[in-house]
Design an enzyme around this catalytic site. Structure first.
Site, PDB file in Angstrom:
ATOM      1  N   HIS A  27       0.843  -1.211   0.000  1.00 44.82           N
ATOM      2  CA  HIS A  27       0.000   0.000   0.000  1.00 44.82           C
ATOM      3  C   HIS A  27       0.873   1.253   0.000  1.00 44.82           C
ATOM      4  O   HIS A  27       1.335   1.696   1.052  1.00 44.82           O
ATOM      5  CB  HIS A  27      -0.915  -0.015   1.236  1.00 44.82           C
ATOM      6  CG  HIS A  27      -1.953   1.062   1.214  1.00 44.82           C
ATOM      7  ND1 HIS A  27      -3.211   0.886   1.768  1.00 44.82           N
ATOM      8  CD2 HIS A  27      -1.947   2.336   0.744  1.00 44.82           C
ATOM      9  CE1 HIS A  27      -3.917   1.996   1.623  1.00 44.82           C
ATOM     10  NE2 HIS A  27      -3.167   2.901   1.011  1.00 44.82           N
ATOM     11  N   ARG A  87       2.503   8.868  -6.270  1.00 42.49           N
ATOM     12  CA  ARG A  87       2.158  10.204  -6.795  1.00 42.49           C
ATOM     13  C   ARG A  87       2.502  10.424  -8.260  1.00 42.49           C
ATOM     14  O   ARG A  87       2.584  11.573  -8.703  1.00 42.49           O
ATOM     15  CB  ARG A  87       2.872  11.301  -5.983  1.00 42.49           C
ATOM     16  CG  ARG A  87       2.715  11.215  -4.485  1.00 42.49           C
ATOM     17  CD  ARG A  87       1.291  11.416  -4.066  1.00 42.49           C
ATOM     18  NE  ARG A  87       1.157  11.642  -2.616  1.00 42.49           N
ATOM     19  CZ  ARG A  87       0.052  11.367  -1.942  1.00 42.49           C
ATOM     20  NH1 ARG A  87      -0.998  10.846  -2.556  1.00 42.49           N
ATOM     21  NH2 ARG A  87      -0.020  11.612  -0.646  1.00 42.49           N
ATOM     22  N   LYS A 127      -9.606  -0.883  -5.894  1.00 42.32           N
ATOM     23  CA  LYS A 127      -9.580  -0.092  -4.651  1.00 42.32           C
ATOM     24  C   LYS A 127     -10.840   0.757  -4.586  1.00 42.32           C
ATOM     25  O   LYS A 127     -11.150   1.485  -5.529  1.00 42.32           O
ATOM     26  CB  LYS A 127      -8.337   0.805  -4.635  1.00 42.32           C
ATOM     27  CG  LYS A 127      -8.253   1.771  -3.459  1.00 42.32           C
ATOM     28  CD  LYS A 127      -8.016   1.040  -2.140  1.00 42.32           C
ATOM     29  CE  LYS A 127      -7.976   2.003  -0.952  1.00 42.32           C
ATOM     30  NZ  LYS A 127      -6.741   2.756  -0.870  1.00 42.32           N
ATOM     31  N   ASP A 156       1.037   2.549   3.636  1.00 45.73           N
ATOM     32  CA  ASP A 156       0.243   3.715   3.204  1.00 45.73           C
ATOM     33  C   ASP A 156       1.168   4.931   3.021  1.00 45.73           C
ATOM     34  O   ASP A 156       0.817   6.061   3.371  1.00 45.73           O
ATOM     35  CB  ASP A 156      -0.887   4.044   4.188  1.00 45.73           C
ATOM     36  CG  ASP A 156      -1.976   4.900   3.550  1.00 45.73           C
ATOM     37  OD1 ASP A 156      -1.917   5.144   2.329  1.00 45.73           O
ATOM     38  OD2 ASP A 156      -2.885   5.331   4.279  1.00 45.73           O
ATOM     39  N   HIS A 208       3.644  14.061   1.250  1.00 47.79           N
ATOM     40  CA  HIS A 208       3.184  15.422   0.919  1.00 47.79           C
ATOM     41  C   HIS A 208       4.350  16.358   1.197  1.00 47.79           C
ATOM     42  O   HIS A 208       5.182  16.082   2.066  1.00 47.79           O
ATOM     43  CB  HIS A 208       2.001  15.825   1.813  1.00 47.79           C
ATOM     44  CG  HIS A 208       0.733  15.089   1.516  1.00 47.79           C
ATOM     45  ND1 HIS A 208      -0.039  15.344   0.405  1.00 47.79           N
ATOM     46  CD2 HIS A 208       0.109  14.098   2.192  1.00 47.79           C
ATOM     47  CE1 HIS A 208      -1.091  14.540   0.412  1.00 47.79           C
ATOM     48  NE2 HIS A 208      -1.026  13.766   1.479  1.00 47.79           N
ATOM     49  N   GLY A 247      -1.775  12.461   5.330  1.00 46.76           N
ATOM     50  CA  GLY A 247      -0.880  11.422   4.836  1.00 46.76           C
ATOM     51  C   GLY A 247       0.536  11.598   5.342  1.00 46.76           C
ATOM     52  O   GLY A 247       0.987  12.730   5.572  1.00 46.76           O
TER      53      GLY A 247
HETATM   54  O1  DOR Z   1      -3.759   9.906   4.862  1.00 45.17           O
HETATM   55  C1  DOR Z   1      -3.990   9.462   3.751  1.00 45.17           C
HETATM   56  N1  DOR Z   1      -3.304   9.887   2.681  1.00 45.17           N
HETATM   57  N2  DOR Z   1      -4.932   8.549   3.617  1.00 45.17           N
HETATM   58  C2  DOR Z   1      -5.362   8.152   2.410  1.00 45.17           C
HETATM   59  O2  DOR Z   1      -6.267   7.355   2.345  1.00 45.17           O
HETATM   60  C3  DOR Z   1      -4.768   8.715   1.177  1.00 45.17           C
HETATM   61  C4  DOR Z   1      -3.424   9.212   1.433  1.00 45.17           C
HETATM   62  C5  DOR Z   1      -2.907  10.110   0.332  1.00 45.17           C
HETATM   63  O3  DOR Z   1      -2.968   9.700  -0.830  1.00 45.17           O
HETATM   64  O4  DOR Z   1      -2.432  11.216   0.621  1.00 45.17           O
HETATM   65 ZN    ZN Z   2      -3.526   4.922   1.059  1.00 45.42          ZN
HETATM   66 ZN    ZN Z   3      -6.698   4.880   2.548  1.00 45.70          ZN
END
Ligand code: DOR
Ligand code: ZN
Ligand code: ZN
Ligand code: ZN
Length: 404
Positions: free
Chosen positions: A18, A22, A102, A258, A262, A277
């Site tokens: 996961h 980007r 997804k 995950d 950013h 994120g």
């Molecule tokens: O915190 C998150 N950032 N949760 C998500 O589900 C998406 C991810 C993102 O793509 O920035």
């Molecule tokens: Zn995610």
């Molecule tokens: Zn998510």
């Protein structure tokens, strides 16, 4: 070449099931080159990337464009999920070369939130690929937001994206998976309340947890502020403990990051303008090895949760480049190395980490992808592109993989 590795551990390469690399559309935050280099440095030899890019990955054509990009840019192996929208059912029914579909049951980065419950049910009823869900109930999120009023403090993030919001979405997804006997994977479980909504049922329902939901909680907002903002939101210290226990009990089968980079400047905007994120692809293995060092789990557990588990959950078969026998996706680990995690040392383009300053013992030092060394103690060999992994969904579930 002879590799001297006295006192070290040679592990299977980590599969991070996961990540958000980007690419395309968000390459100011990360791209398939920088993200895959961060992966290699973190001992990750395969990643599965999410569809909330710009444009979103919602058709065979867009999926293949990403695969082509990755074949040029990625130094590790890769696969790409396809996202569900209100009108791409025809694509979802026939798409190939993907681990699965997804579905965003709540809003988050990007615009893939699937707001129609009828469409949610139709996807379970009419498609065949395994379904991965971001499980947060948008109705509960909206209600909490309305009750709180104007939100300017990041601690409100956990009051909006509550355990109830997660548990409610998990309950709906689990009911649909059982009704239609459809393979369901619950992404990034974050609360004990949500864990109560599904049994250990791995032929049908599997689940994952991130390092940040295992190791961070609401008390970390104090130091991290909006750097600790992600979806699902951080919960309590007792949720941290329940999630680790769920891994040990095999209710959760995999640790995935995950990885959601950013830009630091963007993260430092005032809540709720700050994006959700955190990056994680290169810190996950050291954080988990540190648990081994602290004797909270074994090295075998870590291999189970980060290598074998994701391979079985997503039916990963490697196409590879070696014609006879198996190729080698490996990571050499030094359990005597203790280093503090530091943003400026990160390989990810965003160069910050929510684990800033944390000392961890147990580090990947060399990484091989398909038998070729791509990372060695700070140095990369970028001439070695990774390969597309293949998915064999015919075996039918996680335990089928283990038994067979
Ligand atoms: O915190 C998150 N950032 N949760 C998500 O589900 C998406 C991810 C993102 O793509 O920035
Ligand atoms: Zn995610
Ligand atoms: Zn998510
Ligand atoms: Zn390989």
């Amino acid at each position: 070449e002879t590799v001297y590795a006295y006192g070290m551990h040679l592990l299977p390469g980590v599969i991070d099931a996961h990540v958000h690399m980007r690419d395309p559309g968000g390459t100011d935050k990360e791209d398939l080159r920088t993200g895959s280099m961060a992966a290699a440095k973190g001992g990750v030899t395969t990643f599965l990337d999410m569809p909330n890019t710009s444009p979103a990955t919602i058709s065979q054509k867009m999926l293949e464009e990403k695969l082509t990009l990755a074949s040029v840019k990625s130094v590790v192996n890769y696969g790409f999920f396809v996202g569900a929208t209100l009108d791409n059912m025809a694509e979802l029914k026939k798409v190939t070369r993907t681990p699965g579909i997804k579905i965003y049951m709540g809003s988050t980065t990007g615009d893939l939130f699937l707001k129609d419950p009828g469409m949610l049910e139709a996807i379970f009823a009419e498609t065949k690929l395994p379904i991965a869900v971001h499980a947060e109930d948008e109705n509960i999120i909206t209600r909490n937001l309305e009750e709180l009023g104007l939100t300017r403090n990041v601690t409100d993030h956990s009051k909006i994206r509550t355990p109830e919001a997660e548990a409610s979405a998990v309950r709906k997804a689990v009911a649909l998976a059982k009704e239609y006997k459809h393979r369901l994977h619950l992404c990034h479980m974050s609360s004990e309340l949500a864990l109560a909504e599904f049994e250990d049922h791995a032929d049908l329902i599997t689940a994952e947890v991130t390092p940040h939901h295992l190791f961070l909680n609401e008390s970390d907002y104090m130091n991290l502020g909006t750097l600790a903002q992600m979806n699902p939101a951080l919960k309590s210290a007792s949720d941290n403990a329940a999630l680790l226990q769920a891994l040990l009990d095999d209710q959760i089968q995999i640790v995935a990051t995950d990885h959601a980079p950013h830009r630091f400047e963007d993260k430092c905007q005032r809540y709720p303008d700050s994006p959700s994120g955190v990056p994680g692809v290169e810190t996950a293995l050291p954080l988990m090895l540190d648990l081994v060092h602290k004797e909270k789990c074994t090295m075998e557990d870590v291999v189970h949760w980060m290598c074998e588990g994701p391979a079985l959950v997503w039916d990963i078969m490697e196409k590879g480049r070696i014609e006879v026998g198996y190729d080698a996706d490996l990571v050499l680990v030094d359990m005597n190395k203790t280093v503090a995690l530091r943003g400026p040392h990160m390989q990810t383009k965003c160069r910050w980490t929510p684990f800033e300053g944390r000392e961890v013992t147990g580090w990947p030092v060399r990484t091989w992808v398909c038998g070729k060394e791509v990372y060695r103690e700070g140095e990369f060999d970028l001439s070695r592109p990774g390969v597309e992994v293949m998915f064999d969904h015919s075996r039918g579930g996680y335990w089928a993989g283990i038994d067979g």
